[in-house]
Motif scaffolding. Structure first.
Motif, short mmCIF file in Angstrom:
data_model
loop_
_atom_site.label_atom_id
_atom_site.label_comp_id
_atom_site.label_asym_id
_atom_site.label_seq_id
_atom_site.Cartn_x
_atom_site.Cartn_y
_atom_site.Cartn_z
N VAL A 1 -18.33 16.03 -28.13
CA VAL A 1 -17.37 17.15 -28.17
C VAL A 1 -17.83 18.24 -29.14
CG1 VAL A 1 -15.42 15.71 -27.52
CG2 VAL A 1 -15.97 15.99 -29.95
N GLN A 2 -18.80 17.95 -29.99
CA GLN A 2 -19.29 18.96 -30.93
C GLN A 2 -20.43 19.80 -30.36
OE1 GLN A 2 -19.42 17.68 -35.26
NE2 GLN A 2 -19.26 15.65 -34.30
N VAL A 3 -20.96 19.40 -29.22
CA VAL A 3 -22.08 20.14 -28.63
C VAL A 3 -21.81 20.58 -27.19
CG1 VAL A 3 -23.77 19.01 -30.11
CG2 VAL A 3 -23.20 17.98 -27.91
N ARG A 4 -20.77 20.06 -26.57
CA ARG A 4 -20.48 20.42 -25.18
C ARG A 4 -19.05 20.92 -25.07
NH1 ARG A 4 -22.19 15.45 -21.46
NH2 ARG A 4 -21.37 16.90 -19.91
N PRO A 5 -18.87 22.22 -24.85
CA PRO A 5 -17.51 22.78 -24.77
C PRO A 5 -16.67 22.14 -23.67
CG PRO A 5 -19.15 24.52 -24.98
CD PRO A 5 -19.90 23.25 -24.75
N ALA A 6 -17.31 21.74 -22.56
CA ALA A 6 -16.55 21.14 -21.46
C ALA A 6 -15.89 19.84 -21.87
CB ALA A 6 -17.47 20.91 -20.26
N LEU A 7 -16.52 19.11 -22.79
CA LEU A 7 -15.95 17.86 -23.24
C LEU A 7 -14.86 18.06 -24.28
CD1 LEU A 7 -19.11 15.60 -23.61
CD2 LEU A 7 -17.41 15.60 -21.78
N ALA A 8 -14.90 19.21 -24.95
CA ALA A 8 -13.91 19.48 -26.00
C ALA A 8 -12.63 20.08 -25.45
CB ALA A 8 -14.50 20.40 -27.06
N GLY A 9 -12.63 20.50 -24.20
CA GLY A 9 -11.45 21.13 -23.62
C GLY A 9 -10.48 20.13 -23.04
N GLY A 10 -9.27 20.61 -22.80
CA GLY A 10 -8.29 19.78 -22.10
C GLY A 10 -7.20 19.20 -22.94
N GLY A 11 -7.26 19.30 -24.25
CA GLY A 11 -6.19 18.78 -25.08
C GLY A 11 -6.44 17.37 -25.57
N ALA A 12 -5.55 16.93 -26.48
CA ALA A 12 -5.72 15.62 -27.10
C ALA A 12 -5.58 14.50 -26.09
CB ALA A 12 -4.71 15.46 -28.24
N ASP A 13 -4.67 14.64 -25.11
CA ASP A 13 -4.48 13.57 -24.14
C ASP A 13 -5.70 13.39 -23.25
OD1 ASP A 13 -3.94 16.11 -23.08
OD2 ASP A 13 -2.78 15.25 -21.42
N VAL A 14 -6.36 14.51 -22.89
CA VAL A 14 -7.57 14.42 -22.08
C VAL A 14 -8.71 13.79 -22.88
CG1 VAL A 14 -9.28 15.75 -20.79
CG2 VAL A 14 -6.87 16.37 -20.65
N THR A 15 -8.79 14.13 -24.15
CA THR A 15 -9.81 13.51 -25.01
C THR A 15 -9.57 12.01 -25.13
OG1 THR A 15 -10.13 15.56 -26.25
CG2 THR A 15 -10.87 13.52 -27.30
N LEU A 16 -8.32 11.61 -25.25
CA LEU A 16 -7.99 10.19 -25.29
C LEU A 16 -8.41 9.51 -23.98
CD1 LEU A 16 -6.70 7.67 -26.50
CD2 LEU A 16 -4.47 8.50 -25.70
N ALA A 17 -8.20 10.20 -22.86
CA ALA A 17 -8.61 9.64 -21.57
C ALA A 17 -10.13 9.51 -21.50
CB ALA A 17 -8.11 10.51 -20.43
N ARG A 18 -10.85 10.50 -22.05
CA ARG A 18 -12.31 10.41 -22.08
C ARG A 18 -12.77 9.23 -22.94
NH1 ARG A 18 -12.22 16.50 -22.57
NH2 ARG A 18 -12.83 17.29 -20.52
N LEU A 19 -12.10 9.02 -24.06
CA LEU A 19 -12.43 7.88 -24.91
C LEU A 19 -12.20 6.57 -24.16
CD1 LEU A 19 -13.18 6.52 -27.56
CD2 LEU A 19 -10.81 6.85 -28.32
N ALA A 20 -11.07 6.47 -23.45
CA ALA A 20 -10.79 5.27 -22.66
C ALA A 20 -11.85 5.08 -21.58
CB ALA A 20 -9.41 5.36 -22.03
N ASP A 21 -12.35 6.19 -21.02
CA ASP A 21 -13.37 6.13 -19.99
C ASP A 21 -14.66 5.54 -20.55
OD1 ASP A 21 -14.57 6.48 -17.52
OD2 ASP A 21 -15.25 8.50 -18.00
N VAL A 22 -15.10 6.05 -21.71
CA VAL A 22 -16.34 5.56 -22.30
C VAL A 22 -16.21 4.09 -22.68
CG1 VAL A 22 -17.98 5.85 -24.19
CG2 VAL A 22 -16.94 7.86 -23.14
N ALA A 23 -15.09 3.73 -23.31
CA ALA A 23 -14.89 2.34 -23.72
C ALA A 23 -14.87 1.40 -22.52
CB ALA A 23 -13.59 2.22 -24.52
N THR A 24 -14.22 1.83 -21.44
CA THR A 24 -14.12 0.97 -20.26
C THR A 24 -15.46 0.84 -19.56
OG1 THR A 24 -11.81 1.65 -19.96
CG2 THR A 24 -12.90 0.63 -18.07
N ARG A 25 -16.22 1.93 -19.49
CA ARG A 25 -17.52 1.87 -18.83
C ARG A 25 -18.51 1.00 -19.61
NH1 ARG A 25 -17.99 5.24 -14.54
NH2 ARG A 25 -16.46 6.92 -14.38
N ARG A 26 -18.36 0.94 -20.92
CA ARG A 26 -19.22 0.04 -21.69
C ARG A 26 -18.90 -1.41 -21.36
NH1 ARG A 26 -19.77 -0.55 -26.72
NH2 ARG A 26 -22.04 -0.63 -26.69
#
Length: 370
Positions: free
Chosen positions: A120-145
């Motif tokens: 999120v510090q280097v890609r604006p597309a990942l930093a957008g969408g609000g806190a709930d979207v960021t939480l969803a992205r975190l859940a996505d990474v954790a689940t894919r691992r």
């Protein structure tokens, strides 16, 4: 206790900032905390001004919960499970979502958080969408691992199939280790799928429509992970059955050899016993060539018996090559089918499937950022 924070603005990358104890006036912040039970007082002072539920914060650092969702109105508490970086083990990530804050609390370093934190510090597309979207992205990474372990299972299961078909002495210890790894994943994957199902259907004002759509995508990934873990457990059960069959085959071969040997020796023992009786009128007893005749007869009986067993196919060693090839292919396809996944949002390291000896099986990293 280790604390770090990022400030998010509109359509721009997140920037590092000092941790805050009150909601910001503009934008929103992500506060990541690595803390243990001994840091509870400092953690309470940090989260108290953010309006987070004190009991939920305490549970995050003092208890180990399964993935779940608690809606407190002004905040949503989400418990996710992340995968450790060096072994098949999961740990709790407590996430608190409020209007202007996302707070993540965990006791040990989280590779999932780290990769998203850097992204999120280097890609604006990942930093957008609000806190709930960021939480969803975190859940996505954790689940894919969690899902990535199933790819390594394919290779590991191929080795186990080979060991099973040869009835290797170390097979039971190896398959027990792999089953323990999959059991650890299963304890996290199924509750995490249910928690994501709650989030995608949530009516909380803190979760926007884009957030719910993203949680729905993550739920699909978690569902595939749950199906994959169940499929892997089924594949292991079939491999174990193959091992039992191979052991039974080896025992049958040993029994067959002993049976053939006994069947050949038995008539010879009968002949030797007959001529060993203490009677003076036994045939050939006084003949100089008697022992030669009896010995030749015994040899003839042995040859005829052995020839009969060969003709019946009793002495032929059954080959497991064809059966082994078919069984190995079938189990590999059964384990591989649920692990056909779309690319992850980030480059994610594939986790190993351990063995008793401590060796691991790894698959190459994916360089596809999508």
């Amino acid at each position: 206790m280790l604390i770090r924070a990022l400030r998010f603005g509109a359509d721009e990358c997140a920037v590092a900032t000092e941790p805050v104890t009150t909601p910001p006036a503009s934008g929103w912040v992500w506060i990541d905390v690595t803390a243990g039970p001994e840091d509870m007082d400092s953690l309470a002072a940090l989260t108290g001004g953010l309006g987070l539920d004190a009991l939920a914060v305490r549970d995050t650092v003092e208890d180990t919960d399964l993935p779940k969702v608690d809606d407190f109105g002004s905040s949503v508490h989400v418990v996710l499970h992340g995968l450790a970086d060096t072994e098949i083990a999961t740990f709790e990530i407590g996430c608190f979502l409020s209007e202007a804050c996302l707070v993540t609390i965990h006791e040990e370093p989280s590779p999932s958080i780290d990769v998203l934190w850097d992204g999120v510090q280097v890609r604006p597309a990942l930093a957008g969408g609000g806190a709930d979207v960021t939480l969803a992205r975190l859940a996505d990474v954790a689940t894919r691992r969690l899902v990535s372990v199933l790819d390594a299972f394919d290779d590991r299961n191929e080795e186990l199939i080979g060991s099973a078909l040869s009835a290797d002495a170390d097979f039971l210890a190896e398959i027990t280790a792999v089953r323990a790894d999959l059991a650890a994943l299963r304890r996290s994957v199924h509750p995490q799928r249910e928690a994501l199902d709650v989030l995608r259907r949530s009516t909380s004002r803190l979760i926007s429509d884009p957030g719910r759509r993203r949680f729905s995508d993550v739920f699909d990934t978690a569902s595939r992970a749950a199906q994959g873990v169940d499929g892997a457990r089924t594949a292991l059960a079939e491999t174990l059955e193959a091992y039992r069959g191979a052991e039974a085959r080896k025992a049958t071969e040993v029994t067959k050899v002993l049976t053939v040997y006994a069947a050949i020796v038995l008539p010879l023992s009968l002949i030797a016993g007959f001529f060993g009786m203490n009677f003076v009128d036994l045939p050939l007893l006084n003949s100089r060539a008697g022992w030669i005749i009896v010995t030749a007869f015994m040899g003839l009986v042995a040859i005829v018996s052995l020839g009969t067993f060969v003709a019946l196919g009793w002495t032929r060693r059954p080959s497991g090559r064809t059966a082994g090839a078919l069984l190995g292919r079938g189990l590999a396809e059964a384990a591989r089918s649920p692990a056909q996944l779309v690319g992850a949002v980030f480059e994610i390291s594939t986790m190993p499937i351990r063995t008793v000896a401590g060796s691991v099986v790894r698959r190459p990293k994916s360089n596809d950022p999508h």
